[in-house]
Design an enzyme around this catalytic site. Sequence first.
Site, mmCIF file in Angstrom:
data_model
loop_
_atom_site.group_PDB
_atom_site.id
_atom_site.type_symbol
_atom_site.label_atom_id
_atom_site.label_comp_id
_atom_site.label_asym_id
_atom_site.label_seq_id
_atom_site.Cartn_x
_atom_site.Cartn_y
_atom_site.Cartn_z
ATOM 1 N N SER A 93 0.633 -1.170 -0.013
ATOM 2 C CA SER A 93 0.007 0.176 0.001
ATOM 3 C C SER A 93 1.076 1.186 0.171
ATOM 4 C CB SER A 93 -1.026 -0.095 1.076
ATOM 5 O OG SER A 93 -2.061 1.011 0.827
ATOM 6 N N ASP A 239 -5.650 -3.382 -2.856
ATOM 7 C CA ASP A 239 -4.667 -2.965 -1.749
ATOM 8 C C ASP A 239 -4.183 -4.485 -1.121
ATOM 9 O OD1 ASP A 239 -3.810 -2.151 0.686
ATOM 10 O OD2 ASP A 239 -4.390 -0.240 0.081
#
Length: 765
Positions: A93, A239
């Site tokens: 991320s 993500d």
Amino acid sequence: MSFRSLIPTLLVCATLPISASAATASPDAAAQQLSTVVATPPGPVPSPCTAAVDRPRIGLVLGGGGARGIAHIGVIKMLEELHVPVDYVAGTSMGSLVAGMYATGMTSADLESVVRGIDWNDLFSDGTARADRPYRRKRDDDFSLFGPKFGVGANSSLLPKGAISGQKIRFMFESVTGNRMQVHDFNDLPIPYRAVAADVITGQPVVIDDGDLATAMRASMSIPGLFQPIERGDYLLVDGGIAKNLPVDVVKKMGADVIIAVDVGTPLSRRDQLSNFLAITGQLTSILIQRNTDEQKKLLTGRDVLIVPALGDDITSAGFQDATKQAIPIGYAGAEQVRDQLAALGVSEDAYRAHRAGIAACVNGPPTVEFVRLENHSRFSDSVLNERLHVRVGKPLDEKQMQSDIQQIYALGFLDTATYEVVNEDGRRGVVVKVNQDTRGTSFIETGVDFIGDSDSSSINVRIGYLKTDVDERGGEFRLLGQVGENQGLLAELYEPVDPDLRIIMLPRLSAQRRSFDIFDDHGDKVARASIEEYGGSFAIGRELGSYAAIFGGVRRYTGSASVDIGPPHTSDSYDGGEWFANATWDTLDDRYFPSTGRAVTFEYTWSETNLGASQNFEQLNASFFDAETVGRHTFLASARYGTTIQSDAPVQNLFTLGGPFRLSGLEQDQLTGQHYGMALLGYRLRLVQSGLLPPYAGATVEFGNAANERHNIIDDGIWNGNVYVGFNTFIGPLYAGYGFAEGGRRSYYLRIGTLVGGPSQIGR
């Protein structure tokens, strides 16, 4: 509450089913799961940029945490001061973003300069700045179609796969990293790198070790529900935090002997903080991420170093503005807490200088472009897109020009992404430009609403339209728009470019409308209610001048009737219209509804001729000017309008009107009518909150003007007006609530959904 404060909720709602297995997996299971996703080369990954050394190889692990991940830069700053060489880096991320830039050889100072230069509010939106949109897309504002657009037809999806496609984020990554390195294998970066994403189909972690660096970084931070997933082979990537937020095992597999892991995850909320739905769903997300993070921490040994910066509750995963200012020092302080452990991993100044020199020597800078290839999957022909590309083969890539070209392509509208990638193919460096059609398809249902209510009356108009954007390969568009409510109407329009540069435009229209209006006496009292029904069409041809201006000319023909429906006398008169017209527009406003900078200038000349079928001859000139300038949160507005009938008198349906919010605000809507009109406005607006989904504004205006049958009465009998208001840019359109007043004691309270620049939107000529 800001839009980005909803990110935890979007994440947990979109990924809860697939996250649980990843969050509860054991380290062995996670490693086995990883091996099914990506093949890891045996033995340590060699770095092409640094010489082999007789010391433990050090791997840096940067965890996900949204805006909190900016603290990673502070940790890297400490590593530089202590001369700790990093041989491998991986991230998830936001950690993958920092790690990816660091892997290209950037220093902590470089990284800090990048994050401080980002407009985070703008980055988390896909829309091209209005001032840079093509003239056609600016004119979309004229129809008050504020509501959402839904894809319809074959091969269309009703809604996009995410709230935003991540166009600007992807482009920012490419502009930062592409100017430094162009590699396919991430082992060939100055520091070998891995990005961790998750396959939304299976919930498995996916380690990305090759391909386009910017795309890998973008995939790792594709928050489900917020960003569209990234397709990579058979995987649909989101993500990586939902599966492996602190990828310790990934760096170990790269060959690291010692791990430095930085955990910037959001801590679990206390009981007293779990007071609403958003807090509870956010807690569920944090629990899932915390579990997979804890499993990865178990892989750390006594020789490894764990850094947990004390970010607390003040810096949230969505608070990028605050994090940019505060998180880097907090990250540095977190590394300071384990300074002795980190110092033990440091090397001599000469050895560290040699290590960094090797990394710097590996950075190859902007590439010399040897070929350009367009991969076009959009509604436009290759010739239309190539007209907007100015890449010079045989010259170093001009990043600013490339950015401008890509922005101009994306600004054409109804595209999912427009990106570029620097590639090496058969020993040659080139640029591949990729343009993808909107995931919703090429045909759309559009929606919008107008509402105005004052102390005496109110009216609402609801719009629904159909827009087909692929009439031809030049981007021709057909729009069919209907309106019901106080005023009814139907509009059919064809926008037809005739050249690849999309400058020469043909614009035929057919329309029908019925609009009602009040008739006032000289004292401002309503004495009758009248209506106009009208049917007609027009044909115009024009030239668009860049993104800011256009000149059109054409002919209109219409027929209709005007009648008094309420009040004496009950009459009905039919009429015909036949007009030549010419108009010119200059528009650089950044926002049509709450403008902060730029100006809009319009000019239209109309001459009605009985030879064209008109009931009578007349000529009219109508012009307007609007300017907005902003300093900080303070915006200053200036506007002027003027219209005059030059020869003969115009019939009732062609009279000028004034009255209503921002058009002499103390009067009722269209209270004044005449053969001539003019007004001036000075205004001030304050942005009450700097950011957020619905930033509130407060403002005031001073207005002067009149509509009259004698030109000199515009000034001689001009009326002073004032206006104070609050406003919100809502998802259904700009909303104003205010209090207008005029000399003579006239007052008006109003609520309006509509535009500040220009009058109320109408369907028709």
